[in-house]
Design a protein around this motif. Structure first.
Motif, PDB file in Angstrom:
ATOM      1  N   ARG A 167       3.717  -8.986   4.214  1.00 20.62           N
ATOM      2  CA  ARG A 167       3.638  -7.526   4.110  1.00 20.62           C
ATOM      3  C   ARG A 167       3.315  -6.899   5.455  1.00 20.62           C
ATOM      4  O   ARG A 167       3.797  -5.807   5.777  1.00 20.62           O
ATOM      5  CB  ARG A 167       2.578  -7.126   3.092  1.00 20.62           C
ATOM      6  CG  ARG A 167       2.564  -5.628   2.793  1.00 20.62           C
ATOM      7  CD  ARG A 167       1.405  -5.244   1.879  1.00 20.62           C
ATOM      8  NE  ARG A 167       1.483  -3.846   1.493  1.00 20.62           N
ATOM      9  CZ  ARG A 167       1.107  -2.834   2.273  1.00 20.62           C
ATOM     10  NH1 ARG A 167       0.623  -3.083   3.489  1.00 20.62           N
ATOM     11  NH2 ARG A 167       1.223  -1.593   1.846  1.00 20.62           N
ATOM     12  N   ASP A 168       2.490  -7.585   6.252  1.00 21.44           N
ATOM     13  CA  ASP A 168       2.134  -7.042   7.563  1.00 21.44           C
ATOM     14  C   ASP A 168       3.344  -6.914   8.474  1.00 21.44           C
ATOM     15  O   ASP A 168       3.384  -6.063   9.352  1.00 21.44           O
ATOM     16  CB  ASP A 168       1.074  -7.921   8.225  1.00 21.44           C
ATOM     17  CG  ASP A 168       1.501  -9.378   8.337  1.00 21.44           C
ATOM     18  OD1 ASP A 168       2.418  -9.782   7.589  1.00 21.44           O
ATOM     19  OD2 ASP A 168       0.924 -10.110   9.164  1.00 21.44           O
ATOM     20  N   ARG A 169       4.350  -7.732   8.228  1.00 24.93           N
ATOM     21  CA  ARG A 169       5.554  -7.698   9.049  1.00 24.93           C
ATOM     22  C   ARG A 169       6.600  -6.728   8.498  1.00 24.93           C
ATOM     23  O   ARG A 169       7.267  -6.032   9.246  1.00 24.93           O
ATOM     24  CB  ARG A 169       6.147  -9.118   9.127  1.00 24.93           C
ATOM     25  CG  ARG A 169       7.312  -9.271  10.082  1.00 24.93           C
ATOM     26  CD  ARG A 169       7.696 -10.738  10.161  1.00 24.93           C
ATOM     27  NE  ARG A 169       8.211 -11.239   8.892  1.00 24.93           N
ATOM     28  CZ  ARG A 169       8.171 -12.507   8.527  1.00 24.93           C
ATOM     29  NH1 ARG A 169       7.584 -13.406   9.299  1.00 24.93           N
ATOM     30  NH2 ARG A 169       8.683 -12.888   7.373  1.00 24.93           N
ATOM     31  N   VAL A 170       6.715  -6.681   7.176  1.00 27.20           N
ATOM     32  CA  VAL A 170       7.740  -5.846   6.537  1.00 27.20           C
ATOM     33  C   VAL A 170       7.225  -4.437   6.278  1.00 27.20           C
ATOM     34  O   VAL A 170       7.996  -3.473   6.299  1.00 27.20           O
ATOM     35  CB  VAL A 170       8.204  -6.509   5.218  1.00 27.20           C
ATOM     36  CG1 VAL A 170       9.267  -5.659   4.525  1.00 27.20           C
ATOM     37  CG2 VAL A 170       8.742  -7.909   5.488  1.00 27.20           C
ATOM     38  N   GLY A 171       5.927  -4.288   6.009  1.00 26.36           N
ATOM     39  CA  GLY A 171       5.353  -2.973   5.773  1.00 26.36           C
ATOM     40  C   GLY A 171       5.234  -2.588   4.326  1.00 26.36           C
ATOM     41  O   GLY A 171       4.667  -1.538   4.005  1.00 26.36           O
ATOM     42  N   THR A 172       5.741  -3.425   3.431  1.00 28.58           N
ATOM     43  CA  THR A 172       5.657  -3.118   2.004  1.00 28.58           C
ATOM     44  C   THR A 172       5.862  -4.402   1.221  1.00 28.58           C
ATOM     45  O   THR A 172       6.072  -5.474   1.798  1.00 28.58           O
ATOM     46  CB  THR A 172       6.702  -2.068   1.598  1.00 28.58           C
ATOM     47  OG1 THR A 172       6.497  -1.685   0.218  1.00 28.58           O
ATOM     48  CG2 THR A 172       8.116  -2.600   1.755  1.00 28.58           C
ATOM     49  N   THR A 173       5.784  -4.319  -0.094  1.00 28.83           N
ATOM     50  CA  THR A 173       6.057  -5.454  -0.968  1.00 28.83           C
ATOM     51  C   THR A 173       7.171  -5.069  -1.932  1.00 28.83           C
ATOM     52  O   THR A 173       7.524  -3.892  -2.060  1.00 28.83           O
ATOM     53  CB  THR A 173       4.818  -5.858  -1.771  1.00 28.83           C
ATOM     54  OG1 THR A 173       4.488  -4.798  -2.689  1.00 28.83           O
ATOM     55  CG2 THR A 173       3.626  -6.133  -0.850  1.00 28.83           C
ATOM     56  N   HIS A 381      14.571  -7.117  -0.334  1.00 28.85           N
ATOM     57  CA  HIS A 381      14.163  -5.727  -0.562  1.00 28.85           C
ATOM     58  C   HIS A 381      15.387  -4.854  -0.804  1.00 28.85           C
ATOM     59  O   HIS A 381      15.431  -4.067  -1.768  1.00 28.85           O
ATOM     60  CB  HIS A 381      13.388  -5.201   0.647  1.00 28.85           C
ATOM     61  CG  HIS A 381      11.919  -5.395   0.556  1.00 28.85           C
ATOM     62  ND1 HIS A 381      11.110  -4.612  -0.239  1.00 28.85           N
ATOM     63  CD2 HIS A 381      11.104  -6.291   1.169  1.00 28.85           C
ATOM     64  CE1 HIS A 381       9.847  -5.014  -0.110  1.00 28.85           C
ATOM     65  NE2 HIS A 381       9.814  -6.031   0.741  1.00 28.85           N
ATOM     66  N   ALA A 382      16.373  -4.977   0.070  1.00 32.03           N
ATOM     67  CA  ALA A 382      17.586  -4.158  -0.058  1.00 32.03           C
ATOM     68  C   ALA A 382      18.317  -4.470  -1.361  1.00 32.03           C
ATOM     69  O   ALA A 382      18.822  -3.561  -2.040  1.00 32.03           O
ATOM     70  CB  ALA A 382      18.485  -4.385   1.144  1.00 32.03           C
ATOM     71  N   ALA A 383      18.370  -5.755  -1.705  1.00 30.10           N
ATOM     72  CA  ALA A 383      19.074  -6.148  -2.925  1.00 30.10           C
ATOM     73  C   ALA A 383      18.352  -5.634  -4.170  1.00 30.10           C
ATOM     74  O   ALA A 383      18.999  -5.134  -5.107  1.00 30.10           O
ATOM     75  CB  ALA A 383      19.194  -7.664  -2.979  1.00 30.10           C
ATOM     76  N   LEU A 384      17.032  -5.717  -4.214  1.00 32.56           N
ATOM     77  CA  LEU A 384      16.278  -5.218  -5.362  1.00 32.56           C
ATOM     78  C   LEU A 384      16.462  -3.707  -5.508  1.00 32.56           C
ATOM     79  O   LEU A 384      16.588  -3.196  -6.634  1.00 32.56           O
ATOM     80  CB  LEU A 384      14.792  -5.561  -5.219  1.00 32.56           C
ATOM     81  CG  LEU A 384      14.401  -7.030  -5.429  1.00 32.56           C
ATOM     82  CD1 LEU A 384      12.942  -7.244  -5.075  1.00 32.56           C
ATOM     83  CD2 LEU A 384      14.671  -7.441  -6.874  1.00 32.56           C
TER      84      LEU A 384
END
Length: 389
Positions: A167-173, A381-384
């Motif tokens: 999450r620290d790298r992507v910014g979200t879950t 993330h994009a697929a979901l």
């Protein structure tokens, strides 16, 4: 007297494991090597070697026995102390929850039988605690519920906190992102050391109780499983299919997403099984084979996964995500080890003959990614967002 596990429970278990695995393995390996060595001596020197062998066995037996007795006594004393509730709660912090989840994944059935205080019960989780599946308990944990639930189930030896990895790298879950699209994320925790089908029965019951207690009408459910979690999600649907009729909650499932799930088994689990059988053939290393063979039913179930006897829900859309260390899934390394634990064929349910468990599923492959890189991956993330928004 508290029923929650404490750090003292963990210390008692650790002491027992040192006796049962470390000391016993050293004793058995030492004994096997000693017997072979003295047989060689006797063949070369005659019966004069026999007294030395007897003396060696006696001293070694006394030493290992004394160490084992001390460890068993310490373990029993710590267990009695733990029953009084002494010591800090094991699951008060993330490290304790991490350790407990890992141990349950490895010997979960054994814990349930011998040390039930340490055995995890499947539950909905919120802020590191179980949610009571009553209208009041669910309303307190989910103060802003929507009619669409996205349910996340982790993999072997994991817990619900794994969905926050990277999450620290992507910014979200995944859950936070989908909450922006009107979904309510629900995180489960399971004892992944139990058999797949047993966990499936528990999950089916839990999901119905959750839907019944939900503060508003549930109109849609999406299931997302990482690794073994995807198999448990499938097993839950098979349980109701074999009963008198489908449970009401299954009719609400519109989407099933699996991330690195070994639908046809894990090469790693199969390799461990072969290793234990091979080691068992030689007395000098048989003790190490017994350590591997001690694996919990949940681990053993990963050898074969779940095949055609567990059909997909006919009305749900299946999305299968695989990963490989190489860019291409056709690379020899990808075919052999996949994401380090699961091959791409197993992750999409396609056997060597080309038969597919999910013929209508949408498949997504992620290159240069390992098994845990599937958690909070930008492409997932994009697929979901595309699949569920």
């Amino acid at each position: 007297m508290t029923t929650a596990p404490t750090v003292v429970d963990a210390l008692s278990l650790a002491t027992a494991v040192v006796d049962d695995l470390v000391v016993a393995t050293a004793r058995d390996t030492h004994g096997a090597i000693s017997r072979r060595a003295h047989r060689v001596v006797r063949r070369g020197l005659g019966p004069a070697g026999l007294p030395a062998e007897v003396l060696h066995r006696g001293i070694a037996g006394l030493a290992y026995g004394a160490v084992g007795l001390s460890l068993r006594g310490a373990s029993a004393g710590l267990a009695r102390l733990a029953e009084t509730g002494a010591g800090p709660a094991l699951e008060e912090g993330p490290r304790g929850r991490f350790v407990n989840a890992a141990v349950n994944g490895l010997i979960g059935e054994e814990l349930r039988r011998d040390r039930p205080r340490l055995a995890i019960e499947m539950a909905v989780r919120h802020d590191g605690r179980d949610v009571a599946l009553t209208p009041e308990g669910v309303a307190a944990a989910f103060p802003e519920p929507t009619g669409r639930l996205v349910v996340f189930l982790h993999g072997l030896c994991e817990n619900e906190a794994y969905w926050r990895r990277h999450r620290d790298r992507v910014g979200t879950t995944y859950g936070e992102s989908l909450a922006g699209h009107g979904w309510t994320p629900v995180y489960l925790r399971a004892n992944t050391g139990l058999a797949l089908r047993e966990n499936g029965v528990v999950l089916a019951s839990l999901m119905q109780r959750l839907v019944d207690a939900w503060p508003t009408e549930v109109t849609r459910i999406a299931l997302v499983g990482h690794s073994l979690g995807g198999l448990v999600l499938r097993a839950s649907s098979a349980v109701v299919a074999e009963g008198a009729g489908p449970a009401p909650w299954t009719g609400l499932v519109s989407d099933v997403v699996t991330l690195g799930t070994p639908h046809l088994g894990s090469w790693f689990a199969l390799g461990a099984d072969h290793a234990s059988r091979t080691l068992a053939r030689a007395p000098e290393v048989a003790a190490f084979g017994r350590i591997i063979d001690r694996q919990a039913p949940g681990v053993h179930d990963l050898i074969e996964g779940l095949a055609h006897d567990v059909p997909p829900l006919p009305h749900a859309r299946y999305r299968l995500v695989s990963a490989t260390l190489t860019r291409s899934p056709r690379h020899p390394v990808a075919r052999a080890v996949g994401d380090l634990l699961v091959t791409p064929r197993s992750a999409v349910g396609r056997d060597r003959r080309g038969t597919e468990l999910f013929p209508d599923a949408e498949v997504l492959h992620l290159g240069r990614t390992d098994h845990f890189g599937l958690l909070n991956h930008p492409e997932v993330h994009a697929a979901l967002d595309r699949w569920l928004a």
